[in-house]
Design a protein around this motif. Structure first.
Motif, PDB file in Angstrom:
ATOM      1  N   MET A   9      13.423   4.052 -21.999  1.00  0.00           N
ATOM      2  CA  MET A   9      13.268   4.436 -20.605  1.00  0.00           C
ATOM      3  C   MET A   9      14.231   5.550 -20.243  1.00  0.00           C
ATOM      4  SD  MET A   9      13.469   2.110 -17.107  1.00  0.00           S
ATOM      5  CE  MET A   9      11.823   1.424 -17.302  1.00  0.00           C
ATOM      6  N   VAL A  10      13.774   6.462 -19.416  1.00  0.00           N
ATOM      7  CA  VAL A  10      14.619   7.517 -18.863  1.00  0.00           C
ATOM      8  C   VAL A  10      14.641   7.354 -17.349  1.00  0.00           C
ATOM      9  CG1 VAL A  10      14.875   9.996 -18.498  1.00  0.00           C
ATOM     10  CG2 VAL A  10      14.182   9.138 -20.733  1.00  0.00           C
ATOM     11  N   TYR A  11      15.839   7.338 -16.789  1.00  0.00           N
ATOM     12  CA  TYR A  11      16.009   7.241 -15.344  1.00  0.00           C
ATOM     13  C   TYR A  11      16.391   8.604 -14.785  1.00  0.00           C
ATOM     14  CZ  TYR A  11      16.413   2.145 -15.925  1.00  0.00           C
ATOM     15  OH  TYR A  11      16.186   0.825 -16.236  1.00  0.00           O
ATOM     16  N   ALA A  12      15.983   8.846 -13.551  1.00  0.00           N
ATOM     17  CA  ALA A  12      16.469   9.992 -12.797  1.00  0.00           C
ATOM     18  C   ALA A  12      16.827   9.507 -11.406  1.00  0.00           C
ATOM     19  CB  ALA A  12      15.425  11.099 -12.711  1.00  0.00           C
ATOM     20  N   VAL A  13      17.974   9.948 -10.896  1.00  0.00           N
ATOM     21  CA  VAL A  13      18.398   9.553  -9.563  1.00  0.00           C
ATOM     22  C   VAL A  13      18.764  10.787  -8.760  1.00  0.00           C
ATOM     23  CG1 VAL A  13      19.187   7.250 -10.195  1.00  0.00           C
ATOM     24  CG2 VAL A  13      20.759   9.169 -10.373  1.00  0.00           C
ATOM     25  N   ALA A  14      18.536  10.718  -7.459  1.00  0.00           N
ATOM     26  CA  ALA A  14      18.967  11.745  -6.522  1.00  0.00           C
ATOM     27  C   ALA A  14      20.210  11.224  -5.809  1.00  0.00           C
ATOM     28  CB  ALA A  14      17.868  12.051  -5.516  1.00  0.00           C
TER      29      ALA A  14
ATOM     30  N   SER B  85       0.826  -1.209   0.000  1.00  0.00           N
ATOM     31  CA  SER B  85       0.000   0.000   0.000  1.00  0.00           C
ATOM     32  C   SER B  85       0.859   1.258   0.000  1.00  0.00           C
ATOM     33  CB  SER B  85      -0.924   0.009   1.209  1.00  0.00           C
ATOM     34  OG  SER B  85      -0.190  -0.034   2.425  1.00  0.00           O
ATOM     35  N   LYS B  86       2.041   1.194   0.599  1.00  0.00           N
ATOM     36  CA  LYS B  86       2.953   2.333   0.604  1.00  0.00           C
ATOM     37  C   LYS B  86       3.750   2.396  -0.699  1.00  0.00           C
ATOM     38  CE  LYS B  86       2.094   3.815   4.787  1.00  0.00           C
ATOM     39  NZ  LYS B  86       1.482   5.153   5.030  1.00  0.00           N
ATOM     40  N   LEU B  87       4.106   1.222  -1.198  1.00  0.00           N
ATOM     41  CA  LEU B  87       4.914   1.167  -2.417  1.00  0.00           C
ATOM     42  C   LEU B  87       4.162   1.730  -3.608  1.00  0.00           C
ATOM     43  CD1 LEU B  87       7.681   0.143  -3.411  1.00  0.00           C
ATOM     44  CD2 LEU B  87       6.597  -2.043  -3.920  1.00  0.00           C
ATOM     45  N   PHE B  88       2.830   1.600  -3.607  1.00  0.00           N
ATOM     46  CA  PHE B  88       2.038   2.036  -4.757  1.00  0.00           C
ATOM     47  C   PHE B  88       1.111   3.195  -4.426  1.00  0.00           C
ATOM     48  CE2 PHE B  88       2.953  -2.466  -5.596  1.00  0.00           C
ATOM     49  CZ  PHE B  88       3.687  -2.300  -6.755  1.00  0.00           C
ATOM     50  N   ASN B  89       1.392   3.903  -3.355  1.00  0.00           N
ATOM     51  CA  ASN B  89       0.567   5.043  -2.979  1.00  0.00           C
ATOM     52  C   ASN B  89       1.056   6.290  -3.701  1.00  0.00           C
ATOM     53  OD1 ASN B  89      -1.068   6.937  -1.820  1.00  0.00           O
ATOM     54  ND2 ASN B  89      -0.356   6.643   0.271  1.00  0.00           N
ATOM     55  N   GLU B  90       0.485   6.558  -4.871  1.00  0.00           N
ATOM     56  CA  GLU B  90       0.921   7.690  -5.679  1.00  0.00           C
ATOM     57  C   GLU B  90       0.582   9.030  -5.030  1.00  0.00           C
ATOM     58  OE1 GLU B  90       2.798   7.344  -8.166  1.00  0.00           O
ATOM     59  OE2 GLU B  90       2.623   5.184  -8.416  1.00  0.00           O
ATOM     60  N   LYS B  91      -0.471   9.059  -4.173  1.00  0.00           N
ATOM     61  CA  LYS B  91      -0.874  10.315  -3.558  1.00  0.00           C
ATOM     62  C   LYS B  91       0.171  10.852  -2.578  1.00  0.00           C
ATOM     63  CE  LYS B  91      -5.839   9.427  -3.942  1.00  0.00           C
ATOM     64  NZ  LYS B  91      -7.109   9.265  -3.195  1.00  0.00           N
ATOM     65  N   SER B  92       0.966   9.945  -2.019  1.00  0.00           N
ATOM     66  CA  SER B  92       1.949  10.369  -1.021  1.00  0.00           C
ATOM     67  C   SER B  92       3.179  11.011  -1.646  1.00  0.00           C
ATOM     68  CB  SER B  92       2.385   9.176  -0.163  1.00  0.00           C
ATOM     69  OG  SER B  92       3.084   8.228  -0.950  1.00  0.00           O
ATOM     70  N   GLY B  93       3.292  10.924  -2.975  1.00  0.00           N
ATOM     71  CA  GLY B  93       4.445  11.517  -3.641  1.00  0.00           C
ATOM     72  C   GLY B  93       5.668  10.633  -3.555  1.00  0.00           C
ATOM     73  N   SER B  94       6.769  11.122  -4.086  1.00  0.00           N
ATOM     74  CA  SER B  94       7.999  10.349  -4.101  1.00  0.00           C
ATOM     75  C   SER B  94       9.175  11.271  -3.869  1.00  0.00           C
ATOM     76  CB  SER B  94       8.149   9.636  -5.451  1.00  0.00           C
ATOM     77  OG  SER B  94       9.399   8.991  -5.543  1.00  0.00           O
ATOM     78  N   ALA B  95      10.293  10.683  -3.461  1.00  0.00           N
ATOM     79  CA  ALA B  95      11.498  11.483  -3.263  1.00  0.00           C
ATOM     80  C   ALA B  95      12.008  12.044  -4.583  1.00  0.00           C
ATOM     81  CB  ALA B  95      12.579  10.648  -2.587  1.00  0.00           C
ATOM     82  N   VAL B  96      11.738  11.335  -5.678  1.00  0.00           N
ATOM     83  CA  VAL B  96      12.096  11.811  -7.018  1.00  0.00           C
ATOM     84  C   VAL B  96      10.883  11.624  -7.921  1.00  0.00           C
ATOM     85  CG1 VAL B  96      13.603  11.514  -9.011  1.00  0.00           C
ATOM     86  CG2 VAL B  96      14.521  11.214  -6.705  1.00  0.00           C
TER      87      VAL B  96
ATOM     88  N   ILE C 283      14.331  15.898  -1.523  1.00  0.00           N
ATOM     89  CA  ILE C 283      15.510  15.578  -0.717  1.00  0.00           C
ATOM     90  C   ILE C 283      16.439  16.784  -0.686  1.00  0.00           C
ATOM     91  CG2 ILE C 283      17.493  14.050  -0.441  1.00  0.00           C
ATOM     92  CD1 ILE C 283      15.928  11.926  -1.928  1.00  0.00           C
ATOM     93  N   SER C 284      16.704  17.287   0.468  1.00  0.00           N
ATOM     94  CA  SER C 284      17.537  18.482   0.612  1.00  0.00           C
ATOM     95  C   SER C 284      18.979  18.196   0.191  1.00  0.00           C
ATOM     96  CB  SER C 284      17.512  18.962   2.069  1.00  0.00           C
ATOM     97  OG  SER C 284      18.351  20.073   2.249  1.00  0.00           O
TER      98      SER C 284
END
Length: 362
Positions: A319-324, A254-265, A284-285
């Motif tokens: 595919m395009v990747y983005a990493v922090a 439920s956390k892994l697929f919770n799109e409403k909570s947003g993501s770090a990237v 991420i600061s």
């Protein structure tokens, strides 16, 4: 011993492991409902044991051995007999003949079972990994277990294992990806992919990607959670990892697929003339954001992969990747599929000015 894979059989959890010194036989740890070790089963060989899965219809335990093409098969009846023995350590034999596997797969490292199908995955080091789907047939009288080839499908590079499970009305394929034995001194990458999966033909649609601590091995899903196993705390690797993970980590789906909570990237894509524009936001600061066309990995505290110099995509890509990145470590990631159509040729051109060497067109 270096842990590799897990599965659930009745009230037990089974974890495979091999000897990092290559001296002792591979084993299966058997844990009870309270997570206590109740038995150590000693396998009959020293191969780099890989995946483990339970065929609940035919009641056999499947064990892949990365050093050999075949799959070891242990009957449920023999498994329960071994558990009843008083000795803490039981050396077992495969009482069912090893599977007749289609030789299209070079060597199975992972295995999962779903809906009367067996899936074998192959670890591709520097080349694409692949998985094969089989229909199993078990003859309990003659003690034979055969796999009939159905189809194959591609996987990300460095796939350790796969798990297939239904969640929220969608069948999902989970792929654990990991490479490299050191977080601080060597090359490593570690991700958990998820796809929407079609078990009729193996087609899949990319769904999500999660950055993990180094040395993620194989996973399995049970009770709304995906359980992740790491090998970084084994004696062979513990000293070279900054944060060795010495336990099985359960993640709530439920956390892994919770799109409403947003993501770090978060990657967003917009259409522009002749291509697409990619933009990334991160909460991420102090993190630096990098774009890549292939799976990013860490090498000597720098990020390596095929980099995009600009966020404007004109050429077709999958595919395009983005990493922090913080202090030379990939701390979060995201990825999207992008297809860029060929730009149409301009028409209705008008000459604004000209000289002997140039023209200005509108």
């Amino acid at each position: 011993m270096i842990p590799q894979a897990m599965c659930s059989v009745d009230q037990f959890t089974l974890i495979t492991a091999y000897d990092g010194d290559k001296l002792a036989s591979s084993i299966i740890y058997v844990l009870d409902y309270n997570k206590n070790l109740v038995k150590t089963l000693i396998l009959p060989d020293k191969y780099h044991v890989g995946g483990i899965a339970y065929d609940s219809v035919n009641k056999v335990i499947l064990i892949t051995k990365a050093s050999k093409r075949t799959v070891g098969v242990l009957s449920y009846d023999n498994f329960t007999n071994y558990l009843s023995f008083k000795s803490d350590f039981i050396k077992i034999s495969y009482t069912v003949s090893e599977a007749s596997v289609d030789t299209k797969i070079a060597g199975a490292s992972g295995v999962t079972y779903r809906n009367e199908k067996v899936y074998l995955s192959y670890f591709g080091s520097g080349s694409s990994s692949v998985a094969y789907c089989y229909t199993p047939t078990y003859d309990s009288v003659n003690k034979t277990y055969n796999l009939t080839y159905q189809y194959k499908f591609s996987l990300p590079d460095y796939t350790q294992g796969i798990t297939i499970s239904s969640y929220k009305g969608k069948l999902r394929l989970f792929v654990s990806v990991s490479y490299g034995g050191s977080e601080s001194k060597n090359v490593y990458c570690s991700y958990l992919y998820s796809y929407i999966f079609d078990e009729t033909d193996g087609s899949k649609t990319f769904d999500n990607i999660l950055t993990c601590p180094p040395m993620l091995q194989q996973t399995y899903v049970k009770g709304g959670k995906i359980y992740c196993l790491f090998e970084s705390a084994s004696a062979l690797y513990k000293s070279v990892n900054q944060n060795p993970v010495d336990c099985v980590i359960p993640l709530k789906l439920s956390k892994l697929f919770n799109e409403k909570s947003g993501s770090a990237v978060n990657i967003s894509v917009s259409n522009v003339a002749g291509g697409k524009k990619v933009s990334v936001s991160s909460n991420i600061s102090g993190a630096k954001i990098y774009y890549y066309a292939s799976m990013p990995y860490i090498s000597n505290k720098s990020v390596k992969a095929y980099s995009y110099s600009k966020a404007y995509m004109k050429n077709s890509t999958s595919m395009v990747y983005a990493v922090a990145v913080v202090s030379g470590r990939i701390v979060a990631s995201d990825a999207v599929y992008i297809t860029v159509s060929k730009a149409s040729a301009p028409s209705n051109l008008k000459v604004k000015s000209k000289s002997s060497k140039a023209v200005t067109l509108s």
